[in-house]
Design a protein around this motif. Structure first.
Motif, short mmCIF file in Angstrom:
data_model
loop_
_atom_site.label_atom_id
_atom_site.label_comp_id
_atom_site.label_asym_id
_atom_site.label_seq_id
_atom_site.Cartn_x
_atom_site.Cartn_y
_atom_site.Cartn_z
N LEU A 6 27.34 8.42 0.15
CA LEU A 6 27.51 7.35 -0.85
C LEU A 6 27.33 5.96 -0.39
O LEU A 6 26.49 5.28 -1.09
CB LEU A 6 28.96 7.54 -1.35
CG LEU A 6 29.42 6.39 -2.52
CD1 LEU A 6 28.79 6.36 -3.71
CD2 LEU A 6 30.75 6.10 -2.53
N GLN A 7 27.81 5.51 0.80
CA GLN A 7 27.70 4.06 1.36
C GLN A 7 26.20 4.01 1.46
O GLN A 7 25.48 2.73 1.66
CB GLN A 7 28.50 3.89 2.47
CG GLN A 7 30.12 4.19 2.35
CD GLN A 7 30.64 3.22 1.07
OE1 GLN A 7 30.04 1.84 1.11
NE2 GLN A 7 31.35 3.67 0.12
N LEU A 25 21.35 9.57 -7.94
CA LEU A 25 21.36 11.15 -8.91
C LEU A 25 20.54 12.21 -8.20
O LEU A 25 21.18 13.32 -8.31
CB LEU A 25 20.60 10.72 -10.02
CG LEU A 25 21.46 9.58 -11.13
CD1 LEU A 25 20.51 9.26 -12.18
CD2 LEU A 25 22.80 10.33 -11.39
N THR A 26 19.72 11.90 -7.28
CA THR A 26 18.90 12.93 -6.49
C THR A 26 19.93 13.46 -5.64
O THR A 26 19.79 14.79 -5.51
CB THR A 26 17.63 12.49 -5.86
OG1 THR A 26 16.81 11.65 -6.82
CG2 THR A 26 16.98 13.53 -5.31
N TRP A 27 20.74 12.76 -4.99
CA TRP A 27 21.67 13.22 -4.16
C TRP A 27 22.94 13.86 -4.68
O TRP A 27 23.13 14.93 -4.37
CB TRP A 27 22.22 11.95 -3.14
CG TRP A 27 23.60 12.31 -2.42
CD1 TRP A 27 23.96 13.25 -1.68
CD2 TRP A 27 24.71 11.79 -2.81
NE1 TRP A 27 25.32 13.19 -1.26
CE2 TRP A 27 25.74 12.04 -2.20
CE3 TRP A 27 25.11 10.34 -3.52
CZ2 TRP A 27 26.90 11.68 -1.97
CZ3 TRP A 27 26.38 10.28 -3.36
CH2 TRP A 27 27.28 10.31 -2.69
N ILE A 28 23.26 13.39 -5.91
CA ILE A 28 24.51 13.89 -6.60
C ILE A 28 24.30 15.24 -7.15
O ILE A 28 25.03 15.84 -7.24
CB ILE A 28 24.97 12.77 -7.48
CG1 ILE A 28 25.65 11.50 -6.66
CG2 ILE A 28 26.03 13.44 -8.44
CD1 ILE A 28 25.92 10.57 -7.62
N ASN A 29 23.12 15.52 -8.24
CA ASN A 29 23.33 16.41 -9.23
C ASN A 29 23.17 17.77 -8.60
O ASN A 29 23.77 18.45 -8.99
CB ASN A 29 21.79 16.21 -9.84
CG ASN A 29 21.88 15.13 -10.79
OD1 ASN A 29 22.72 14.48 -11.43
ND2 ASN A 29 20.57 14.36 -11.25
N HIS A 63 25.12 18.57 -6.35
CA HIS A 63 26.40 19.05 -6.03
C HIS A 63 27.37 19.17 -7.38
O HIS A 63 28.29 19.78 -7.47
CB HIS A 63 27.27 17.88 -5.31
CG HIS A 63 26.79 17.41 -4.03
ND1 HIS A 63 27.39 18.45 -3.00
CD2 HIS A 63 26.08 16.66 -3.29
CE1 HIS A 63 26.77 17.82 -1.80
NE2 HIS A 63 25.92 16.84 -2.04
N LEU A 64 26.79 18.91 -8.64
CA LEU A 64 27.61 18.83 -9.74
C LEU A 64 27.68 20.50 -10.13
O LEU A 64 28.46 20.83 -11.01
CB LEU A 64 26.95 18.12 -10.78
CG LEU A 64 26.93 16.51 -10.58
CD1 LEU A 64 26.41 16.01 -11.95
CD2 LEU A 64 28.40 16.15 -10.48
N LEU A 65 26.82 21.26 -9.61
CA LEU A 65 27.03 22.74 -9.89
C LEU A 65 28.34 23.40 -9.37
O LEU A 65 28.79 24.24 -10.08
CB LEU A 65 25.75 23.62 -9.11
CG LEU A 65 24.53 23.12 -9.40
CD1 LEU A 65 23.19 23.98 -8.56
CD2 LEU A 65 24.15 23.70 -10.92
N HIS A 66 28.86 22.63 -8.49
CA HIS A 66 30.02 23.12 -8.15
C HIS A 66 31.47 22.20 -8.73
O HIS A 66 32.39 22.68 -8.52
CB HIS A 66 30.41 22.87 -6.52
CG HIS A 66 29.23 23.56 -5.79
ND1 HIS A 66 29.10 25.10 -5.68
CD2 HIS A 66 28.19 23.07 -5.11
CE1 HIS A 66 28.16 25.33 -5.04
NE2 HIS A 66 27.40 24.17 -4.61
N THR A 105 31.34 13.98 -14.20
CA THR A 105 30.03 13.39 -14.40
C THR A 105 29.43 12.89 -13.13
O THR A 105 30.32 12.96 -11.99
CB THR A 105 29.99 12.15 -15.33
OG1 THR A 105 30.83 11.22 -14.66
CG2 THR A 105 30.79 12.40 -16.79
N ALA A 106 28.22 12.70 -13.09
CA ALA A 106 27.68 12.31 -11.55
C ALA A 106 28.35 11.09 -10.95
O ALA A 106 28.72 11.06 -9.84
CB ALA A 106 26.23 12.08 -11.86
N TRP A 107 28.50 10.17 -11.85
CA TRP A 107 29.24 9.00 -11.22
C TRP A 107 30.74 9.15 -10.99
O TRP A 107 31.37 8.50 -10.29
CB TRP A 107 28.87 7.63 -12.38
CG TRP A 107 27.67 7.42 -12.60
CD1 TRP A 107 27.20 7.85 -13.77
CD2 TRP A 107 26.77 7.37 -11.71
NE1 TRP A 107 25.75 7.79 -13.78
CE2 TRP A 107 25.40 7.41 -12.25
CE3 TRP A 107 26.42 7.01 -10.21
CZ2 TRP A 107 24.12 7.12 -11.66
CZ3 TRP A 107 25.36 6.49 -9.92
CH2 TRP A 107 24.14 6.55 -10.29
#
Length: 356
Positions: free
Chosen positions: A173-174, A189-193, A195-198, A203-205
């Motif tokens: 994140l940092q 968003l490329t990094w977060i998305n 992970h959102l499957l789990h 939301t992403a944010w």
């Protein structure tokens, strides 16, 4: 499950001890690091170290509540919390206040977070990609202090994987959030998305917010002091804090800073909500989930006090005084119940006395 009365009584005792016993210990530890930073290293890095201690002392105060977890030697654990949180705050300044926006430099600097929690790996060259390099040993000394205190935790091996996972997410994140505004959102968003499957309920944010808290790290280390900690308990703690308790922590932090960040053009996760009604709705969800998760953990009264303390500490900030923020604040406190409102009043008193 713990009764409301039992939790409230325990919480009030905890608060008294927190202010009377822990705050002076935090002051003592920070004074040592302040002296070190003032007398070691080049001016550019020394100034950032001193500025982070001056401006972010309350982060160390808040995290040090975990030094009152059952059975923990308070002084030793304050030393760990202050060292780890000071690493976090110092690196934040290096990424945000020095006029630098270099992904490789930020990633290398944040190896200090995972090094601090992994005594088995060698100390990294944190400034290898950063333009300023001579901190007089300040950052390695902070890392070494964390490792020394972690070595005292008998069950650390059980929490280490989750601690490193959360510290790794924090570091990512940092690395991304301080990049140029033209690229940071897409990078994040490329990094977060994936992970959102789990984590389908957030939301992403909100996920990003959960990665930004160090509270889960402190709780895992506190639990590791228990000699007979089980792997199941360690896993339950990890799930309780990430994303819900960690997320509540950082969403409240961004909530009180949202207007200020909007004016300054700074990244703020709460600004991605579409309206004040959505802010209230999502914060209410995180409050509910965080308190529910607290009820599933050992030492429930302690964890509930921490969660309610987050509400009290952040909502008592003067930044919640404008009409929009005040309406959200009052709704959150009303729905939370009488005990968080009592803690809110105590936090306001501490602020008036300049103790928070």
């Amino acid at each position: 499950m713990v009764s409301s009365l039992t939790a409230s009584t325990s919480g009030l005792i905890l608060l008294i001890r927190f202010v009377r016993e822990v705050f002076p210990l935090v002051d003592r530890e920070l004074a040592c690091w302040q002296d070190y930073a003032a007398t070691h290293g080049m001016r550019e890095l020394s100034e950032q170290a001193l500025a982070s201690i001056h401006a972010k002392k309350f982060h160390c105060q808040g995290g040090s509540v975990y030094s009152l977890y059952k059975g923990i030697p308070t002084g030793d654990f304050v030393r760990l919390v202050v060292a780890l949180q000071t690493i976090s705050d110092y690196l934040d300044n290096l990424c945000d206040r020095a006029g630098i926006a270099d992904e490789a430099a930020f990633r290398q600097l944040h190896l200090a977070m995972t090094d601090a929690l992994d005594p088995d790996r060698p100390i990294s060259d944190y400034y290898a990609a950063y333009p300023y390099k001579d901190d007089g040993g300040y950052l390695p000394a902070l890392v070494t202090t964390c490792r020394r205190e972690i070595a005292k935790l008998p069950s650390y091996r059980l929490v280490k994987p989750e601690a490193l996972r959360q510290a790794g997410l924090y570091s990512e994140l940092q690395t991304y959030k301080h990049l140029d505004p033209l690229v940071r959102e897409q990078k994040m968003l490329t990094w977060i998305n994936p992970h959102l499957l789990h984590y389908p309920g957030i939301t992403a944010w909100e996920f990003a917010a959960a990665t930004g808290s160090t509270l889960g790290l402190f709780m895992l280390c506190a639990a590791a002091h228990k000699p007979n900690l089980t792997a199941s308990e360690a896993e339950t703690i990890g799930h309780a804090y990430f994303p819900w308790i960690n997320g509540l922590h950082i969403l409240l932090d961004y909530f009180i800073d949202e207007a200020e960040d909007r004016q300054g053009g700074d990244l703020n996760f709460v600004s991605y909500y579409g309206s004040s009604q959505e802010i209230l709705s999502r914060l209410t969800l995180f409050v509910h989930q965080a308190r529910s998760q607290a009820n599933s953990l050992p030492e429930t009264a302690f964890v509930r006090t921490v969660v309610d303390g987050l509400l009290a500490m952040y909502l008592s900030d003067p930044k919640t005084a404008p009409p929009t923020e005040r309406a959200i604040r009052d709704s959150l406190l009303h729905s939370a119940g009488w005990y968080p409102r009592l803690m809110y009043g105590l936090c306001r008193l501490l602020r008036k006395r300049h103790m928070l």
